[in-house]
Motif scaffolding. Structure first.
Motif, PDB file in Angstrom:
ATOM      1  N   VAL A  40      75.180  96.199  91.445  1.00  0.00           N
ATOM      2  CA  VAL A  40      74.131  96.256  90.624  1.00  0.00           C
ATOM      3  C   VAL A  40      73.544  94.731  90.516  1.00  0.00           C
ATOM      4  N   TRP A  41      74.516  93.954  90.582  1.00  0.00           N
ATOM      5  CA  TRP A  41      74.032  92.333  90.199  1.00  0.00           C
ATOM      6  C   TRP A  41      73.317  91.958  91.371  1.00  0.00           C
ATOM      7  N   LYS A  42      73.725  92.501  92.464  1.00  0.00           N
ATOM      8  CA  LYS A  42      73.163  91.887  93.774  1.00  0.00           C
ATOM      9  C   LYS A  42      71.868  92.729  94.285  1.00  0.00           C
ATOM     10  N   ASN A  43      71.717  93.918  93.367  1.00  0.00           N
ATOM     11  CA  ASN A  43      70.382  94.524  93.929  1.00  0.00           C
ATOM     12  C   ASN A  43      70.584  95.485  95.336  1.00  0.00           C
ATOM     13  N   GLU A  44      71.880  95.712  95.567  1.00  0.00           N
ATOM     14  CA  GLU A  44      72.210  95.986  96.784  1.00  0.00           C
ATOM     15  C   GLU A  44      71.181  97.462  97.321  1.00  0.00           C
ATOM     16  N   ILE A  45      71.299  98.333  96.204  1.00  0.00           N
ATOM     17  CA  ILE A  45      70.748  99.631  96.749  1.00  0.00           C
ATOM     18  C   ILE A  45      69.208  99.409  96.824  1.00  0.00           C
ATOM     19  N   TYR A  46      68.614  98.253  96.105  1.00  0.00           N
ATOM     20  CA  TYR A  46      67.323  97.990  96.223  1.00  0.00           C
ATOM     21  C   TYR A  46      66.714  97.512  97.669  1.00  0.00           C
ATOM     22  N   GLU A  47      67.741  96.768  98.096  1.00  0.00           N
ATOM     23  CA  GLU A  47      67.382  96.332  99.482  1.00  0.00           C
ATOM     24  C   GLU A  47      67.634  97.238 100.474  1.00  0.00           C
ATOM     25  N   LYS A  62      82.911  97.123  69.748  1.00  0.00           N
ATOM     26  CA  LYS A  62      84.186  97.914  70.157  1.00  0.00           C
ATOM     27  C   LYS A  62      84.062  98.207  71.622  1.00  0.00           C
ATOM     28  N   SER A  63      82.932  98.725  71.909  1.00  0.00           N
ATOM     29  CA  SER A  63      82.909  99.257  73.416  1.00  0.00           C
ATOM     30  C   SER A  63      82.773  98.118  74.338  1.00  0.00           C
ATOM     31  N   LEU A  64      82.769  96.931  74.002  1.00  0.00           N
ATOM     32  CA  LEU A  64      82.784  95.607  74.814  1.00  0.00           C
ATOM     33  C   LEU A  64      84.258  95.368  74.948  1.00  0.00           C
ATOM     34  N   VAL A  65      85.020  95.634  73.911  1.00  0.00           N
ATOM     35  CA  VAL A  65      86.356  95.206  73.967  1.00  0.00           C
ATOM     36  C   VAL A  65      87.088  96.346  74.572  1.00  0.00           C
ATOM     37  N   TYR A  66      87.051  97.573  74.453  1.00  0.00           N
ATOM     38  CA  TYR A  66      87.553  98.701  75.026  1.00  0.00           C
ATOM     39  C   TYR A  66      87.251  99.081  76.359  1.00  0.00           C
ATOM     40  N   LYS A  67      85.962  98.945  76.685  1.00  0.00           N
ATOM     41  CA  LYS A  67      85.195  99.217  78.024  1.00  0.00           C
ATOM     42  C   LYS A  67      84.413  97.906  78.367  1.00  0.00           C
ATOM     43  N   ILE A 107      78.207  96.421  83.186  1.00  0.00           N
ATOM     44  CA  ILE A 107      77.349  97.327  84.204  1.00  0.00           C
ATOM     45  C   ILE A 107      75.992  97.660  83.438  1.00  0.00           C
ATOM     46  N   ARG A 108      76.284  98.416  82.132  1.00  0.00           N
ATOM     47  CA  ARG A 108      74.898  98.614  81.616  1.00  0.00           C
ATOM     48  C   ARG A 108      73.946  97.303  81.319  1.00  0.00           C
ATOM     49  N   LYS A 109      74.551  96.537  80.955  1.00  0.00           N
ATOM     50  CA  LYS A 109      73.625  95.206  80.782  1.00  0.00           C
ATOM     51  C   LYS A 109      73.186  94.784  82.005  1.00  0.00           C
ATOM     52  N   ALA A 110      73.900  94.868  83.045  1.00  0.00           N
ATOM     53  CA  ALA A 110      73.359  94.769  84.597  1.00  0.00           C
ATOM     54  C   ALA A 110      72.227  95.328  85.143  1.00  0.00           C
ATOM     55  N   MET A 111      72.460  96.579  84.815  1.00  0.00           N
ATOM     56  CA  MET A 111      71.227  97.428  84.894  1.00  0.00           C
ATOM     57  C   MET A 111      69.901  97.433  84.434  1.00  0.00           C
ATOM     58  N   ARG A 133      69.116  94.344  83.139  1.00  0.00           N
ATOM     59  CA  ARG A 133      68.536  93.065  83.832  1.00  0.00           C
ATOM     60  C   ARG A 133      68.095  93.526  85.226  1.00  0.00           C
ATOM     61  N   GLN A 134      68.602  94.350  85.812  1.00  0.00           N
ATOM     62  CA  GLN A 134      67.891  94.698  87.164  1.00  0.00           C
ATOM     63  C   GLN A 134      66.758  95.454  87.079  1.00  0.00           C
ATOM     64  N   PHE A 135      66.614  96.288  86.130  1.00  0.00           N
ATOM     65  CA  PHE A 135      65.301  96.909  85.859  1.00  0.00           C
ATOM     66  C   PHE A 135      64.346  96.155  85.419  1.00  0.00           C
ATOM     67  N   ARG A 136      64.572  95.303  84.502  1.00  0.00           N
ATOM     68  CA  ARG A 136      63.550  94.395  84.009  1.00  0.00           C
ATOM     69  C   ARG A 136      63.030  93.297  85.331  1.00  0.00           C
ATOM     70  N   GLN A 137      64.025  92.897  86.220  1.00  0.00           N
ATOM     71  CA  GLN A 137      63.441  92.034  87.187  1.00  0.00           C
ATOM     72  C   GLN A 137      62.564  93.101  88.115  1.00  0.00           C
ATOM     73  N   LEU A 138      62.768  94.534  88.550  1.00  0.00           N
ATOM     74  CA  LEU A 138      62.352  95.305  89.498  1.00  0.00           C
ATOM     75  C   LEU A 138      60.813  95.594  88.710  1.00  0.00           C
ATOM     76  N   ILE A 139      60.577  95.874  87.708  1.00  0.00           N
ATOM     77  CA  ILE A 139      59.264  96.051  87.122  1.00  0.00           C
ATOM     78  C   ILE A 139      58.293  94.812  86.814  1.00  0.00           C
ATOM     79  N   SER A 140      59.105  93.589  87.084  1.00  0.00           N
ATOM     80  CA  SER A 140      58.223  92.286  86.884  1.00  0.00           C
ATOM     81  C   SER A 140      57.762  92.095  88.254  1.00  0.00           C
ATOM     82  N   ILE A 141      58.084  92.570  89.385  1.00  0.00           N
ATOM     83  CA  ILE A 141      57.727  92.152  90.706  1.00  0.00           C
ATOM     84  C   ILE A 141      56.123  92.288  90.744  1.00  0.00           C
ATOM     85  N   GLY A 142      55.432  91.498  91.288  1.00  0.00           N
ATOM     86  CA  GLY A 142      54.042  91.589  91.378  1.00  0.00           C
ATOM     87  C   GLY A 142      53.411  92.059  89.935  1.00  0.00           C
TER      88      GLY A 142
END
Length: 390
Positions: A22-29, A111-116, A122-126, A128-137
């Protein structure tokens, strides 16, 4: 879809690998390379993007600025409009507690940060990923994320073509300015494949009985169930009991071979009930008097095309089948029932009503005429030309 992508790449799986992907935007590429190779080879003027692959527009919009990008919707409208049921709802808002209102989005807490921790990251990375994609152009400036979307990720101001008539919606008021309805969109010359080899010969015999005065009931539930699912077998058992109480009918039942084997093992099948693994649906509907269906939009449109009243038993309540059944009943095109809880006596009454009462057939024929008038080939060509040129 990162975990699936990693698996298909035959790489080591796990949440850490998913997070890195997710962080590397692999599926996007990957998707960009895949689509651009196709698009560059054909140089299209317009690209239709299925709304269930709507994120492809984030891959394409910057590189193909001179290519028209449209959404194409195989369902009825998937937006939320105040006062009207959404595409998956089988009731007017407020009639019963909506599932969506009972289910609240999961809250990410300490709690979710501690236990999961990986799920949190992953959710935070997603996000971030979405914000990056919709900002292109500056995509999000011109096409903001639609806040009234329901079943799919959609964006404001993107032209959308719906493969359905507006007249099938619960009200024309649900139509948005960017939406264009294209009518029934039936491929009347479609050739179905992998047909049951016994169908042709038996169908000729069924038509002889039909011409002698029998009424033909056609029942199928598409490809939702691939095996001998208990819920489907139990439903069909009740349906067969209901059909036994009807007079002067022939029945074509199209289900997978495992269900056929189970039913034949469990009970005696009356001679007026003909079971096939797969049939040419348009050919059967052309001669039918009643269509028992799961409520997929394709089947509903084909039933309207041939003027056949419907009895709808939705199977998948997550998408449009439940709402489609509601619209069929609302417009007087047929009746509906609850797949898991319907009694044989209720099935019998509904089938009798649909076979005997001419109002359903009259309503469908009126809708047929409206579709023929409002969505002629010439009108659709003009609409499409305007969409592409604007």
């Amino acid at each position: 879809m990162e975990s699936q992508y990693i698996h298909e790449q035959k790489r080591k799986s796990g949440k850490w690998e998913t997070l890195k992907s997710v962080w590397k935007n692999e599926i996007y590429e990957f998707r960009k390379n895949e689509l651009c190779k196709i698009i560059d080879s054909i140089n299209p003027t317009v690209i239709f993007i299925d709304i269930f692959s709507s994120s492809d527009i984030l891959v394409l919009h910057e590189k193909y600025k001179n290519t028209k990008l449209l959404f194409i919707n195989p369902m009825l409208s998937t937006y939320r409009v105040d006062g009207f049921p959404t595409v998956e709802q089988g009731n007017w808002p407020g009639e019963v507690a909506d599932t969506a209102s009972r289910i609240q989005a999961e809250k990410i807490s300490i709690k979710s940060l501690v236990y999961k921790p990986f799920d949190y990251c992953i959710r935070k990375a997603m996000e971030r990923q979405f914000r990056q994609l919709i900002s292109i152009g500056a995509f999000s400036v011109k096409y903001p994320v639609a806040t009234d979307k329901t079943s799919a990720l959609l964006f404001d101001n993107i032209t959308e073509i719906l493969l359905a008539p507006l007249e099938l919606e619960i009200s024309p008021k649900v139509r948005k300015p960017n939406q264009h309805y294209f009518g029934l969109c039936i491929s009347s010359n479609r050739n179905d494949t992998e047909l049951d080899p016994s169908f042709d010969q038996k169908f000729e015999q069924i038509i002889v009985k039909k011409n002698a005065g029998k009424r033909l009931i056609y029942c199928t539930f598409g490809t939702f169930y691939q095996g001998s699912d208990r819920a489907l077998v139990e439903f069909l058992d009740k349906l067969l009991n209901a059909i036994k109480m009807l007079e002067n009918v022939e029945v074509i039942l199209s289900v997978n071979k495992f269900v056929i084997q189970t039913l034949k093992f469990q009970r005696n099948i009356p001679t007026n009930i003909h079971m096939f693994s797969r049939v040419p649906q348009l050919k059967v509907l052309r001669h039918s008097d009643l269509f028992v269906t799961h409520g997929g939009l394709g089947s509903i449109k084909e039933s309207i095309h041939f003027g056949i009243p419907m009895l709808v038993y939705p199977l998948d309540l997550r998408y449009d089948q439940n709402g489609n059944g509601f619209k069929v009943e609302h417009h007087g095109l047929g009746l509906r029932g609850v797949f898991q809880h319907e009694r044989s006596e209720d099935m019998k009454w509904k089938m009798q009503e649909l076979l005997a009462n001419p109002i359903y057939g009259n309503n469908i024929r009126q809708l047929q005429q409206k579709c023929s008038t409002n969505y002629s080939s010439d009108k659709l060509k003009d609409t499409l030309n305007q969409i592409v040129l604007n």
